[in-house]
Design a protein around this motif. Structure first.
Motif, PDB file in Angstrom:
ATOM      1  N   UNK A 251       0.830  -1.207   0.000  1.00 26.71           N
ATOM      2  CA  UNK A 251       0.000   0.000   0.000  1.00 26.71           C
ATOM      3  C   UNK A 251       0.863   1.255   0.000  1.00 26.71           C
ATOM      4  N   UNK A 252       1.891   1.277   0.829  1.00 26.47           N
ATOM      5  CA  UNK A 252       2.770   2.448   0.878  1.00 26.47           C
ATOM      6  C   UNK A 252       3.474   2.656  -0.459  1.00 26.47           C
ATOM      7  N   UNK A 253       3.886   1.568  -1.108  1.00 29.08           N
ATOM      8  CA  UNK A 253       4.509   1.690  -2.420  1.00 29.08           C
ATOM      9  C   UNK A 253       3.549   2.247  -3.464  1.00 29.08           C
ATOM     10  N   UNK A 254       2.306   1.802  -3.435  1.00 23.75           N
ATOM     11  CA  UNK A 254       1.309   2.306  -4.380  1.00 23.75           C
ATOM     12  C   UNK A 254       1.043   3.789  -4.161  1.00 23.75           C
ATOM     13  N   UNK A 255       0.910   4.186  -2.914  1.00 27.24           N
ATOM     14  CA  UNK A 255       0.671   5.600  -2.619  1.00 27.24           C
ATOM     15  C   UNK A 255       1.796   6.479  -3.170  1.00 27.24           C
ATOM     16  N   UNK A 256       3.006   6.038  -2.984  1.00 25.90           N
ATOM     17  CA  UNK A 256       4.157   6.834  -3.431  1.00 25.90           C
ATOM     18  C   UNK A 256       4.270   6.836  -4.958  1.00 25.90           C
ATOM     19  N   UNK A 257       4.215   5.664  -5.566  1.00 27.60           N
ATOM     20  CA  UNK A 257       4.473   5.572  -7.003  1.00 27.60           C
ATOM     21  C   UNK A 257       3.321   6.109  -7.848  1.00 27.60           C
ATOM     22  N   UNK A 258       2.102   6.076  -7.330  1.00 19.18           N
ATOM     23  CA  UNK A 258       0.962   6.582  -8.097  1.00 19.18           C
ATOM     24  C   UNK A 258       1.086   8.065  -8.396  1.00 19.18           C
ATOM     25  N   UNK A 259       1.855   8.783  -7.594  1.00 16.40           N
ATOM     26  CA  UNK A 259       2.035  10.221  -7.823  1.00 16.40           C
ATOM     27  C   UNK A 259       2.592  10.497  -9.218  1.00 16.40           C
ATOM     28  N   UNK A 260       3.424   9.597  -9.702  1.00 11.19           N
ATOM     29  CA  UNK A 260       4.037   9.781 -11.020  1.00 11.19           C
ATOM     30  C   UNK A 260       3.083   9.424 -12.153  1.00 11.19           C
ATOM     31  N   UNK A 261       2.148   8.510 -11.899  1.00 10.65           N
ATOM     32  CA  UNK A 261       1.333   7.952 -12.978  1.00 10.65           C
ATOM     33  C   UNK A 261      -0.036   8.598 -13.126  1.00 10.65           C
ATOM     34  N   UNK A 262      -0.563   9.148 -12.047  1.00 13.35           N
ATOM     35  CA  UNK A 262      -1.883   9.765 -12.137  1.00 13.35           C
ATOM     36  C   UNK A 262      -1.832  11.093 -12.862  1.00 13.35           C
ATOM     37  N   UNK A 263      -2.882  11.372 -13.620  1.00 11.33           N
ATOM     38  CA  UNK A 263      -3.045  12.690 -14.212  1.00 11.33           C
ATOM     39  C   UNK A 263      -3.428  13.668 -13.110  1.00 11.33           C
ATOM     40  N   UNK A 264      -3.177  14.963 -13.257  1.00  9.67           N
ATOM     41  CA  UNK A 264      -3.631  15.920 -12.251  1.00  9.67           C
ATOM     42  C   UNK A 264      -5.129  15.755 -11.976  1.00  9.67           C
ATOM     43  N   UNK A 265      -5.483  15.620 -10.702  1.00 16.59           N
ATOM     44  CA  UNK A 265      -6.869  15.382 -10.329  1.00 16.59           C
ATOM     45  C   UNK A 265      -7.275  13.930 -10.365  1.00 16.59           C
ATOM     46  N   UNK A 266      -6.344  13.030 -10.753  1.00 21.25           N
ATOM     47  CA  UNK A 266      -6.662  11.622 -10.882  1.00 21.25           C
ATOM     48  C   UNK A 266      -6.933  10.950  -9.546  1.00 21.25           C
ATOM     49  N   UNK A 267      -7.589   9.794  -9.608  1.00 22.07           N
ATOM     50  CA  UNK A 267      -8.065   9.095  -8.409  1.00 22.07           C
ATOM     51  C   UNK A 267      -7.288   7.811  -8.146  1.00 22.07           C
ATOM     52  N   UNK A 268      -7.042   7.565  -6.867  1.00 26.26           N
ATOM     53  CA  UNK A 268      -6.423   6.326  -6.411  1.00 26.26           C
ATOM     54  C   UNK A 268      -7.394   5.633  -5.459  1.00 26.26           C
ATOM     55  N   UNK A 269      -7.693   4.355  -5.738  1.00 23.72           N
ATOM     56  CA  UNK A 269      -8.634   3.575  -4.929  1.00 23.72           C
ATOM     57  C   UNK A 269      -7.926   2.288  -4.506  1.00 23.72           C
ATOM     58  N   UNK A 270      -7.800   2.062  -3.191  1.00 24.54           N
ATOM     59  CA  UNK A 270      -7.051   0.915  -2.683  1.00 24.54           C
ATOM     60  C   UNK A 270      -7.857   0.195  -1.609  1.00 24.54           C
ATOM     61  N   UNK A 271      -7.960  -1.125  -1.729  1.00 23.91           N
ATOM     62  CA  UNK A 271      -8.546  -1.920  -0.654  1.00 23.91           C
ATOM     63  C   UNK A 271      -7.519  -2.075   0.469  1.00 23.91           C
ATOM     64  N   UNK A 272      -7.994  -2.025   1.709  1.00 23.71           N
ATOM     65  CA  UNK A 272      -7.111  -2.178   2.862  1.00 23.71           C
ATOM     66  C   UNK A 272      -7.847  -2.876   3.997  1.00 23.71           C
ATOM     67  N   UNK A 273      -7.112  -3.219   5.031  1.00 22.83           N
ATOM     68  CA  UNK A 273      -7.703  -3.811   6.228  1.00 22.83           C
ATOM     69  C   UNK A 273      -8.230  -2.695   7.128  1.00 22.83           C
ATOM     70  N   UNK A 274      -9.329  -2.934   7.820  1.00 26.90           N
ATOM     71  CA  UNK A 274      -9.893  -1.875   8.670  1.00 26.90           C
ATOM     72  C   UNK A 274      -8.895  -1.260   9.644  1.00 26.90           C
ATOM     73  N   UNK A 275      -8.023  -2.069  10.209  1.00 24.62           N
ATOM     74  CA  UNK A 275      -7.062  -1.555  11.171  1.00 24.62           C
ATOM     75  C   UNK A 275      -5.983  -0.681  10.562  1.00 24.62           C
ATOM     76  N   UNK A 276      -5.881  -0.646   9.236  1.00 24.30           N
ATOM     77  CA  UNK A 276      -4.880   0.160   8.556  1.00 24.30           C
ATOM     78  C   UNK A 276      -5.407   1.525   8.136  1.00 24.30           C
ATOM     79  N   UNK A 277      -6.705   1.751   8.292  1.00 23.03           N
ATOM     80  CA  UNK A 277      -7.362   2.906   7.685  1.00 23.03           C
ATOM     81  C   UNK A 277      -6.738   4.237   8.106  1.00 23.03           C
TER      82      UNK A 277
END
Length: 312
Positions: A251-277
């Motif tokens: 999850x941390x890797x996706x959050x960091x690397x998505x910054x390079x790939x998303x268009x301005x205003x783009x959306x990131x949607x990630x499934x996670x465990x409740x305790x990680x929210x």
């Protein structure tokens, strides 16, 4: 009751269901197994309880029951499982699709609509499913975007990329895509399958041009893995469940690397465990995502991170 007590020549479907239910201790599992062995739906099966099943059906049911009693997940025993509008092939090469991930798709579709309203109708709209596994998320997006964005879908401007590093998972994904194609040829044409690890699988031309990134990444910690029920730990692929000691590595890797790939205003949607929210939401804010939030699943547990880049 042992699987040996499943009658070889039952007098009716009703009898076969009763004996299978007794063997498994589950009426619902019995319906799934008998329906699978007879090549029909559970609804059709229950509508004709007095039909006499062929002897081959009883033998097939006995084999399936034995596999369940040995601890194999029902979904792998059946070989397919329903996910939203799809019937997906599943086996030990991929995770079993779960209801929580169906909610991830619902959130991703909402974000796809948000992104669609931001760009011109003839502009390309790119969605990416990272770590696609069986293709549950990617294929659902490709099919269901037709209802939410019919004009854009008909224009061919929506692309859905599906990536995975596992050759086995990619093989299952290809099978599910091929099975979907005759029923939904336009949806299948939207899908691009790319082998590789996370963003490494994508062509560099997509950097800064992706409107939506969605993922159900591994998020189980090593300690949690040891405590999982054997039906999960002994059968589902560990690589798709455990990213490392903490469970947050992917999850941390996706959050960091998505910054390079998303268009301005783009959306990131990630499934996670409740305790990680809380931790994941804070990390997203620290990285510069705008007002990241975690939405609940159908059981009202925090499950889906939604984070968008600033529009400019």
């Amino acid at each position: 009751m042992s699987p040996a007590t499943v009658p070889v020549a039952p007098r009716s479907v009703r009898d076969l269901l009763a004996s299978t239910s007794a063997a498994l201790g589950s009426a619902s599992q019995a319906r799934w197994i008998v329906a699978h062995a007879t090549g029909t739906s559970t609804g059709d099966l229950m509508a004709r309880p007095d039909d006499v099943p062929d002897p081959q059906v009883s033998a097939a049911v006995k084999e399936l029951v034995e596999r369940c009693l040995a601890g194999e997940p029902l979904q792998y025993v059946l070989g397919t499982w329903a996910f939203r509008t799809l019937e997906l092939r599943v086996d030990p090469r991929v995770l079993i699709p779960r209801p929580e991930t169906e909610q991830v798709v619902a959130v991703a579709l909402d974000e796809l609509c948000v992104q669609s309203r931001r760009v011109a109708r003839d502009a390309r709209l790119v969605a990416v499913d990272l770590g696609a596994g069986s293709g549950a998320i990617a294929l659902s997006l490709a099919v269901e975007c037709e209802e939410l964005e019919p004009e854009r879908a008909r224009s061919g401007s929506i692309e859905v990329w599906a990536t995975d590093v596992s050759p086995g998972a990619l093989a299952v994904l290809d099978e599910n895509l091929a099975a979907m194609a005759p029923r939904s040829p336009e949806a299948a044409a939207r899908v691009r399958v790319a082998p590789g690890s996370w963003f490494d699988a994508l062509p560099s031309t997509l950097a800064g041009a992706v409107a939506l990134i969605v993922s159900n990444p591994p998020y189980v910690s090593e300690a949690e893995w040891e405590a999982l029920e054997p039906v999960v730990r002994d059968h589902e692929p560990m690589i798709a469940l455990v990213p490392g000691p903490t469970g947050l590595e992917a999850i941390e890797g996706l959050l960091h690397d998505a910054l390079r790939w998303l268009t301005p205003g783009g959306s990131l949607v990630i499934e996670l465990a409740p305790g990680q929210a809380d931790e994941v939401r804070k990390k997203a804010a620290q990285l510069g995502y705008e007002k990241p939030e975690v939405r609940n699943d159908l059981a009202c547990r925090p499950r889906v991170l939604v984070a968008r880049l600033p529009a400019s």
